[in-house]
Design a protein around this motif. Structure first.
Motif, PDB file in Angstrom:
ATOM      1  N   GLY A  80       0.823  -1.211   0.000  1.00  0.00           N
ATOM      2  CA  GLY A  80       0.000   0.000   0.000  1.00  0.00           C
ATOM      3  C   GLY A  80       0.853   1.256   0.000  1.00  0.00           C
ATOM      4  O   GLY A  80       0.579   2.217  -0.722  1.00  0.00           O
ATOM      5  N   GLU A  81       1.917   1.226   0.800  1.00  0.00           N
ATOM      6  CA  GLU A  81       2.830   2.379   0.867  1.00  0.00           C
ATOM      7  C   GLU A  81       3.508   2.598  -0.483  1.00  0.00           C
ATOM      8  O   GLU A  81       3.619   3.727  -0.962  1.00  0.00           O
ATOM      9  CB  GLU A  81       3.887   2.149   1.955  1.00  0.00           C
ATOM     10  N   ALA A  82       3.972   1.493  -1.094  1.00  0.00           N
ATOM     11  CA  ALA A  82       4.669   1.585  -2.390  1.00  0.00           C
ATOM     12  C   ALA A  82       3.714   2.108  -3.466  1.00  0.00           C
ATOM     13  O   ALA A  82       4.077   2.962  -4.275  1.00  0.00           O
ATOM     14  CB  ALA A  82       5.212   0.219  -2.779  1.00  0.00           C
ATOM     15  N   PHE A  83       2.499   1.604  -3.444  1.00  0.00           N
ATOM     16  CA  PHE A  83       1.474   2.030  -4.400  1.00  0.00           C
ATOM     17  C   PHE A  83       1.237   3.536  -4.285  1.00  0.00           C
ATOM     18  O   PHE A  83       1.249   4.261  -5.281  1.00  0.00           O
ATOM     19  CB  PHE A  83       0.181   1.257  -4.093  1.00  0.00           C
ATOM     20  N   HIS A  84       1.071   3.977  -3.062  1.00  0.00           N
ATOM     21  CA  HIS A  84       0.797   5.393  -2.803  1.00  0.00           C
ATOM     22  C   HIS A  84       1.961   6.259  -3.303  1.00  0.00           C
ATOM     23  O   HIS A  84       1.759   7.238  -4.026  1.00  0.00           O
ATOM     24  CB  HIS A  84       0.595   5.588  -1.296  1.00  0.00           C
ATOM     25  N   ARG A  85       3.166   5.867  -2.951  1.00  0.00           N
ATOM     26  CA  ARG A  85       4.373   6.622  -3.328  1.00  0.00           C
ATOM     27  C   ARG A  85       4.514   6.673  -4.849  1.00  0.00           C
ATOM     28  O   ARG A  85       4.726   7.730  -5.440  1.00  0.00           O
ATOM     29  CB  ARG A  85       5.586   5.932  -2.706  1.00  0.00           C
ATOM     30  N   ASN A 135     -16.269   8.017  -7.107  1.00  0.00           N
ATOM     31  CA  ASN A 135     -15.518   6.778  -6.968  1.00  0.00           C
ATOM     32  C   ASN A 135     -14.778   6.730  -5.630  1.00  0.00           C
ATOM     33  O   ASN A 135     -14.576   7.755  -4.981  1.00  0.00           O
ATOM     34  CB  ASN A 135     -14.501   6.678  -8.121  1.00  0.00           C
ATOM     35  N   ALA A 136     -14.417   5.526  -5.254  1.00  0.00           N
ATOM     36  CA  ALA A 136     -13.542   5.302  -4.108  1.00  0.00           C
ATOM     37  C   ALA A 136     -12.792   4.025  -4.403  1.00  0.00           C
ATOM     38  O   ALA A 136     -13.320   3.149  -5.096  1.00  0.00           O
ATOM     39  CB  ALA A 136     -14.352   5.165  -2.826  1.00  0.00           C
ATOM     40  N   PHE A 137     -11.573   3.920  -3.953  1.00  0.00           N
ATOM     41  CA  PHE A 137     -10.818   2.686  -4.193  1.00  0.00           C
ATOM     42  C   PHE A 137      -9.784   2.495  -3.103  1.00  0.00           C
ATOM     43  O   PHE A 137      -9.528   3.403  -2.290  1.00  0.00           O
ATOM     44  CB  PHE A 137     -10.169   2.683  -5.581  1.00  0.00           C
ATOM     45  N   THR A 138      -9.203   1.304  -3.064  1.00  0.00           N
ATOM     46  CA  THR A 138      -8.274   1.006  -1.985  1.00  0.00           C
ATOM     47  C   THR A 138      -7.193   0.057  -2.450  1.00  0.00           C
ATOM     48  O   THR A 138      -7.395  -0.726  -3.381  1.00  0.00           O
ATOM     49  CB  THR A 138      -9.017   0.388  -0.776  1.00  0.00           C
ATOM     50  N   PHE A 139      -6.060   0.140  -1.780  1.00  0.00           N
ATOM     51  CA  PHE A 139      -5.005  -0.857  -1.984  1.00  0.00           C
ATOM     52  C   PHE A 139      -4.069  -0.817  -0.775  1.00  0.00           C
ATOM     53  O   PHE A 139      -3.591   0.242  -0.390  1.00  0.00           O
ATOM     54  CB  PHE A 139      -4.220  -0.580  -3.281  1.00  0.00           C
ATOM     55  N   GLY A 140      -3.830  -1.973  -0.170  1.00  0.00           N
ATOM     56  CA  GLY A 140      -2.866  -2.081   0.922  1.00  0.00           C
ATOM     57  C   GLY A 140      -3.123  -1.116   2.070  1.00  0.00           C
ATOM     58  O   GLY A 140      -2.177  -0.545   2.623  1.00  0.00           O
ATOM     59  N   GLY A 141      -4.362  -0.963   2.465  1.00  0.00           N
ATOM     60  CA  GLY A 141      -4.696  -0.108   3.604  1.00  0.00           C
ATOM     61  C   GLY A 141      -4.844   1.362   3.250  1.00  0.00           C
ATOM     62  O   GLY A 141      -5.283   2.159   4.073  1.00  0.00           O
ATOM     63  N   ARG A 142      -4.472   1.759   2.035  1.00  0.00           N
ATOM     64  CA  ARG A 142      -4.656   3.144   1.602  1.00  0.00           C
ATOM     65  C   ARG A 142      -6.038   3.253   0.972  1.00  0.00           C
ATOM     66  O   ARG A 142      -6.362   2.453   0.074  1.00  0.00           O
ATOM     67  CB  ARG A 142      -3.579   3.553   0.587  1.00  0.00           C
ATOM     68  N   SER A 171      -9.971  -5.099   2.447  1.00  0.00           N
ATOM     69  CA  SER A 171      -8.724  -5.563   3.068  1.00  0.00           C
ATOM     70  C   SER A 171      -8.995  -6.616   4.131  1.00  0.00           C
ATOM     71  O   SER A 171      -8.326  -7.655   4.179  1.00  0.00           O
ATOM     72  CB  SER A 171      -7.955  -4.392   3.701  1.00  0.00           C
ATOM     73  N   GLU A 172      -9.982  -6.343   4.995  1.00  0.00           N
ATOM     74  CA  GLU A 172     -10.257  -7.264   6.106  1.00  0.00           C
ATOM     75  C   GLU A 172     -10.734  -8.630   5.613  1.00  0.00           C
ATOM     76  O   GLU A 172     -10.506  -9.642   6.262  1.00  0.00           O
ATOM     77  CB  GLU A 172     -11.278  -6.644   7.065  1.00  0.00           C
ATOM     78  N   ALA A 173     -11.399  -8.659   4.454  1.00  0.00           N
ATOM     79  CA  ALA A 173     -11.906  -9.933   3.920  1.00  0.00           C
ATOM     80  C   ALA A 173     -10.861 -10.656   3.067  1.00  0.00           C
ATOM     81  O   ALA A 173     -11.127 -11.735   2.551  1.00  0.00           O
ATOM     82  CB  ALA A 173     -13.164  -9.688   3.102  1.00  0.00           C
ATOM     83  N   GLY A 174      -9.694 -10.066   2.894  1.00  0.00           N
ATOM     84  CA  GLY A 174      -8.620 -10.754   2.161  1.00  0.00           C
ATOM     85  C   GLY A 174      -8.634 -10.523   0.658  1.00  0.00           C
ATOM     86  O   GLY A 174      -7.851 -11.133  -0.064  1.00  0.00           O
ATOM     87  N   HIS A 175      -9.498  -9.633   0.166  1.00  0.00           N
ATOM     88  CA  HIS A 175      -9.561  -9.406  -1.287  1.00  0.00           C
ATOM     89  C   HIS A 175      -8.258  -8.797  -1.805  1.00  0.00           C
ATOM     90  O   HIS A 175      -7.801  -9.124  -2.897  1.00  0.00           O
ATOM     91  CB  HIS A 175     -10.721  -8.465  -1.640  1.00  0.00           C
ATOM     92  N   ILE A 176      -7.687  -7.874  -1.026  1.00  0.00           N
ATOM     93  CA  ILE A 176      -6.465  -7.196  -1.489  1.00  0.00           C
ATOM     94  C   ILE A 176      -5.285  -8.166  -1.465  1.00  0.00           C
ATOM     95  O   ILE A 176      -4.424  -8.134  -2.350  1.00  0.00           O
ATOM     96  CB  ILE A 176      -6.162  -5.947  -0.625  1.00  0.00           C
TER      97      ILE A 176
END
Ligand SMILES: [Zn+2]
Length: 294
Positions: A80-85, A135-142, A171-176
């Motif tokens: 998530g950090e790498a994605f954000h950066r 829209n809204a989206f997520t990856f690695g806690g971001r 994230s909590e359900a393991g999809h990510i």
């Protein structure tokens, strides 16, 4: 890594007309008292035997290639950090950067996180991004909420909480984690040319991704409910989204990542009625709302 993350984001955004996308996995960490029903999706191909068979086969192949045990909460946070950066460095997205707005989003996020019954160790941060699309989206806690979505949400805190809760649910359900497994697998198979794999996956998994979206919806609704909000506002939101969509079409539905908004509104209204005893009204396909053609 930068390249694969960029490719991933493009696909993620391409697939997301309202809410983010995550690739299928039924390895749920969720443990709560409510009943998660997917029967409401049975009118689409998402609920049929072929969809379930493809889902099981894909999960087995994925786990053989890249063990899910290796994708820890800490690794997911690192991705998530790498994605954000990378996304900021490469201009893939622009943050709004309004301190008061960031505080509002992260206050909501942390109130929701406190309501989890079996919390992961994933670290979460919410951001407001410049984008007019709802829209809204997520990856690695971001977690990213667009300006378009923020405008739609306005002062409707229940809707904002349900949307952030939905992203937490992925994230909590393991999809990510399943998505990260797929990214690792695509690098193994195709090196930097993982796009082919993602395209293939997108086609194969479009139908059962609807189940993941609904699972994230239920998760978000449950957290929001524990904070005492009126949940019917979320049903209204999806009815409104439905009024902007094309008429129901089974073939198109198979290739969509997300459930049709009508089905989503119906599933959520059913969930709220069954688990929380509240009736959000007649579900007549958003008839009270103006029809918008596109
Ligand atoms: Zn989603």
């Amino acid at each position: 890594m930068a390249r694969i993350l960029s490719i991933f984001l493009l696909l993620l955004l391409a697939a997301c007309n309202q809410i983010d996308r995550a690739i299928g996995n039924d390895d749920s960490k969720r443990k709560d008292a409510t009943n998660y029903s997917y029967a409401c999706l049975d009118s689409s191909l998402a609920g049929n035997r072929t969809g379930r068979t493809i889902e099981r086969a894909t999960n087995v192949i994925r786990d053989l290639a890249v063990s899910k045990k290796t994708i820890t909460d800490s690794l997911e946070t690192t991705y998530g950090e790498a994605f954000h950066r990378d996304m900021l460095a490469e201009g893939g997205m622009k943050l709004i950067g309004d301190a008061a707005l960031d505080t509002r989003l992260n206050t909501a996020l942390h109130r929701l996180l406190e309501q989890r019954t079996d919390p992961s160790g994933i670290r979460y941060v919410a951001y407001a991004v410049e984008d007019t699309v709802v829209n809204a989206f997520t990856f690695g806690g971001r977690i990213y909420i667009t300006r378009g979505m923020l405008n739609r949400v306005a002062q409707d805190e229940a809707l904002l909480y349900a949307i952030i809760g939905h992203e937490v649910g992925h994230s909590e359900a393991g999809h990510i984690k399943a998505t990260i497994q797929d990214m690792a697998l695509s690098e193994k198979l195709f090196g930097n040319n993982g796009t082919t794999f993602f395209e293939l996956k997108r086609l194969l998994t479009a139908s059962f991704n609807q189940k993941n979206e609904l699972e994230a919806d239920y998760y978000g609704i449950n957290l929001t409910n524990r904070l005492g909000f009126d949940l019917c506002t979320v049903v209204t939101f999806w009815k409104e989204m439905a009024s902007r969509e094309n008429p129901y079409n089974k073939v198109e539905d198979f290739f969509r990542t997300h459930p049709f908004s009508d089905a989503r509104a119906e599933c959520l209204a059913g969930h709220i009625r069954t688990n929380f005893g509240k009736d959000c009204g007649a579900l007549n396909k958003g008839a009270s709302l103006p029809q918008v053609t596109r």
